[in-house]
Design an enzyme around this catalytic site. Structure first.
Site, PDB file in Angstrom:
ATOM      1  N   TRP A 322     -23.977 -20.020   4.729  1.00  0.00           N
ATOM      2  CA  TRP A 322     -25.187 -19.701   4.531  1.00  0.00           C
ATOM      3  C   TRP A 322     -25.288 -18.441   5.480  1.00  0.00           C
ATOM      4  CZ3 TRP A 322     -29.581 -19.098   7.879  1.00  0.00           C
ATOM      5  CH2 TRP A 322     -30.502 -18.762   7.376  1.00  0.00           C
ATOM      6  N   HIS A 323     -24.944 -18.623   6.883  1.00  0.00           N
ATOM      7  CA  HIS A 323     -24.979 -17.645   7.643  1.00  0.00           C
ATOM      8  C   HIS A 323     -24.302 -16.446   7.866  1.00  0.00           C
ATOM      9  CE1 HIS A 323     -26.916 -21.036  10.150  1.00  0.00           C
ATOM     10  NE2 HIS A 323     -27.308 -20.100  10.959  1.00  0.00           N
ATOM     11  N   GLY A 324     -23.293 -16.554   7.100  1.00  0.00           N
ATOM     12  CA  GLY A 324     -22.383 -15.189   6.884  1.00  0.00           C
ATOM     13  C   GLY A 324     -21.255 -15.433   5.991  1.00  0.00           C
TER      14      GLY A 324
END
Length: 470
Positions: A322-324
């Site tokens: 989700w972060h990257g």
């Protein structure tokens, strides 16, 4: 338009003035929605139709999901379609090029070579997509009622204080607040300004200063010796915490001034004694979202130890992703997932108690081990490539030569931390937050000193917030 800019201060002051001068719940709510849309358009007006379209789509799907006269099967189909479309929008903007690049590497021997697309990531897309999914899920499970007010729903989508980098707000917590008239109160102004000021302090005086150390080390890790590498990694742990929690504090402060309460997103995560505690204190809104809408949906701990461990790994891998769109983020999430599993097993065996180790010694050891592990994981979070990450980790634990840069950046590292410690001494905890009791001389001086430190470190030289990229 970022919180630390003069443009935002002018925009927000004008908005508050309108709330004070105008009367009526409906007109104030409409002004808040228009202001929120303007705030997003100021960044890139091209994505306003996207956000409006997503809002209209989820409003309609929410109405179908909430229709109790409809068959349960149709409600579930609508929920699946709604969640799928939201995830596809997120996947297109955030992960398309990641999949194209990896497909090119895998199938290059077969002559497969597709060019990446020129995709601009909409600001805050990861945050508002998760909020919309939680809305549909909560309506489906009857935790909340579908809102009949389209203006309220769009305000939930566009609400500008948390739009760029969270915290992730639950519709059950926020939508009821829109039923009340926006009234500017002195108490809310005092608390909100203090929260905003401390957030600005974290960003400008702490995060942006220690970034000098962190950026140098992570940009060219092969140049520095082991002590300097440790200095850079610790600096990054301070930077990302102060940068992200600083934005969250400013978002909470801005919302508080307008009379809205947003959920607290951080609670001193670096004092944690284990990884479970860390995730209860770090990015609390995301941790709670992953637990409630992913981990529990997968089965949680209801289907045995093995299935629980699998659910933990899946949850943390997806949390990392989700972060990257990078394999390093997947490794970061996977490491935390593995640590959660090990920690649960370790707690079950209760080894430290069986060894009868002194309570303070065991807590100190647990804290140090947890913090070192978190720092190692931050290496994968921050490093551009696995090569850089492994160079840094190797130098952290195997003494090596290189440039010793520890004493050069004292101004950028030690001085801000000392200033922060001095200011915290002047604060007390009220309403769950550290604030200044301005009626007392020392806290009042501490607040003035905070403002002076912000001015001294110059808001015009601020760097972008780290979580804007997510």
């Amino acid at each position: 338009m970022v919180f630390s800019s003069i443009q935002f201060l002018i925009f927000f002051a004008f908005l508050i003035l309108l709330f004070i001068l105008l009367k009526g719940k409906r007109i104030k709510k409409n002004i808040l929605l228009i202001a929120s849309i303007f705030f997003y358009a100021y960044w890139d007006i091209r994505f306003v139709p996207l956000l409006l379209g997503i809002g209209v789509f989820n409003y309609i799907v929410g109405h179908i999901v909430a229709d109790n006269s409809d068959k349960k099967k149709n409600r579930k189909i609508a929920l699946v379609i709604g969640v799928t479309v939201n995830l596809l929008v997120l996947a297109y903007f955030k992960y398309t090029n990641f999949f194209i690049e990896n497909a090119n590497e895998i199938f290059s021997s077969l002559g497969f070579n597709t060019s990446t697309l020129n995709i601009i990531l909409p600001l805050g897309i990861s945050f508002f997509i998760f909020e919309l999914i939680s809305y549909l899920a909560d309506v489906y499970t009857n935790k909340i009622k579908h809102t009949d007010s389209f203006v309220d729903f769009l305000t939930f989508v566009f609400f500008f204080p948390r739009l760029a980098s969270g915290p992730i707000i639950r519709p059950a917590d926020f939508l009821p607040q829109l039923k009340q008239e926006i009234v500017i109160k002195k108490h809310n102004i005092v608390v909100g300004i203090q929260l905003f000021t401390m957030g600005l302090f974290k960003k400008l005086v702490l995060a942006d200063r220690v970034a000098v150390c962190a950026d140098a080390v992570f940009h060219s890790p092969q140049l520095f010796d082991s002590p300097t590498i440790w200095c850079g990694v610790i600096a990054y742990s301070i930077q990302i915490y102060c940068d992200f929690s600083g934005y969250s504090d400013m978002a909470l402060g801005v919302a508080k001034i307008m009379g809205f309460d947003l959920p607290r997103n951080f609670n001193m995560p670096y004092i944690s004694l284990n990884i479970t505690e860390f995730w209860r204190r770090w990015h609390i809104s995301l941790s709670a979202w992953l637990r409630d809408y992913l981990y529990i949906t997968l089965g949680g701990n209801r289907k045995g130890r093995i299935r629980q461990n699998v659910n933990i790994i899946i949850t943390m891998l997806l949390g990392g992703f989700w972060h990257g769109a990078s394999w390093t983020f997947l490794v970061w999430g996977g490491l935390h997932g593995a640590a959660l599993i090990v920690q649960k097993a370790f707690s079950k065996w209760n080894i430290l108690n069986k060894l009868h180790i002194n309570h303070y010694i065991s807590n100190s050891f647990s804290w140090l081990l947890t913090y070192i592990f978190v720092c190692v994981c931050w290496v994968f979070f921050r490093a551009s490539t696995f090569t850089d990450a492994f160079i840094i980790i190797n130098k952290m634990f195997v003494p090596s030569d290189g440039i010793n840069w520890i004493f050069s950046p004292l101004f950028y590292f030690v001085l801000p931390v000392v200033i922060a410690a001095t200011i915290i001494k002047c604060m007390s905890k009220r309403e769950g937050y550290l604030t200044f009791n301005l009626s007392q001389p020392l806290p009042a001086f501490g607040f003035v000193f905070t403002v002076m430190a912000i001015i001294f470190f110059d808001a015009n030289n601020t760097s972008p917030f780290i979580y804007f990229q997510f």
